[in-house]
Design an enzyme around this catalytic site. Sequence first.
Site, PDB file in Angstrom:
ATOM      1  N   PHE A 113       0.843  -1.195   0.000  1.00 39.48           N
ATOM      2  CA  PHE A 113       0.000   0.000   0.000  1.00 39.48           C
ATOM      3  C   PHE A 113       0.880   1.247   0.000  1.00 39.48           C
ATOM      4  O   PHE A 113       1.741   1.391   0.877  1.00 39.48           O
ATOM      5  CB  PHE A 113      -0.918  -0.026   1.234  1.00 39.48           C
ATOM      6  CG  PHE A 113      -1.620   1.269   1.509  1.00 39.48           C
ATOM      7  CD1 PHE A 113      -2.469   1.832   0.572  1.00 39.48           C
ATOM      8  CD2 PHE A 113      -1.444   1.921   2.719  1.00 39.48           C
ATOM      9  CE1 PHE A 113      -3.116   3.037   0.823  1.00 39.48           C
ATOM     10  CE2 PHE A 113      -2.090   3.117   2.979  1.00 39.48           C
ATOM     11  CZ  PHE A 113      -2.926   3.676   2.034  1.00 39.48           C
ATOM     12  N   SER A 114       0.698   2.121  -0.998  1.00 36.85           N
ATOM     13  CA  SER A 114       1.415   3.391  -1.085  1.00 36.85           C
ATOM     14  C   SER A 114       2.935   3.142  -1.090  1.00 36.85           C
ATOM     15  O   SER A 114       3.431   2.464  -1.982  1.00 36.85           O
ATOM     16  CB  SER A 114       0.977   4.291   0.073  1.00 36.85           C
ATOM     17  OG  SER A 114       1.410   5.611  -0.129  1.00 36.85           O
TER      18      SER A 114
END
Length: 281
Positions: A113-114
């Site tokens: 994530f990210s």
Amino acid sequence: MTPTPPPQPAGSALEEHDVLVGGRTLRVVRRPASGPGARRTPLLLCNGIGAATDVLDPLVAALPADLDVIRFDPPGIGASPSPRVPYHLTWLAHRLGQVLTKLDVYEADVLGFSWGGMLAQQLAISRRRRVRRLVLAATGPGALMIPASPRVLAVMTSPRRHQDPAYVDAVASRIYGGTLRDHPERAAEALGAGHRRGPMRGYYYQLMALSGWTSLPLLPMITADTLVIAGDDDPIVPRGNATLLHRGIRRSRVHRYPGGHLELLLNPQPFADTVDAFLRS
């Protein structure tokens, strides 16, 4: 306002391990699979910048109990000790492979994530045999990605939004978009802002870990089936980055959702269902 502590994942009791790799200790949190049925491939979660493992509690709670979920704190974040010297993303990907070995996990599905999405890409490039399936959420290919606006990037250079609930309230709508445009107060709760103090040296080292790093010319080396998840209102990762990843990774597909950068944390159940369906397919 005092942020509400995040929900604790349901299912098996959490296991916490301090794993020594490369001379550094990483805090690893594991929720073993429970319930009947065949054993599934464990899922390794790579979190966003500045975020400790507990930030992912809502997502882990939304994932099915028969899934073995592993997450970790990068050096200097959460319960992992601060490093004395900086490190590079390639170094951390190598060490993650060693962490899996110490946990007796040869092959894993990986969700990044990210910032963690970039780490997941590096892991899938340099440790291809360890990654069965790859999920890239709200992320891009690094230095050669379509950049955020200078106003957003200026906020990202500081860990303050992870420490000061009032500050994250002030900037959430601008940098995260989506649901937080109307309810910026939810960002502090999602990030656990106010629970962490200190110099946050680990945050700056996470920024430095990306120095000169890009996956763009190496994306064809990713052989794992890949799901790219991207919001239509993500100021940090403009939507064109999902297209870049999809064009570079041969066995990839794109799932777009209405919302911003933190929707995965704010409303995790639809994402958990999408990820679970992809991993089972």
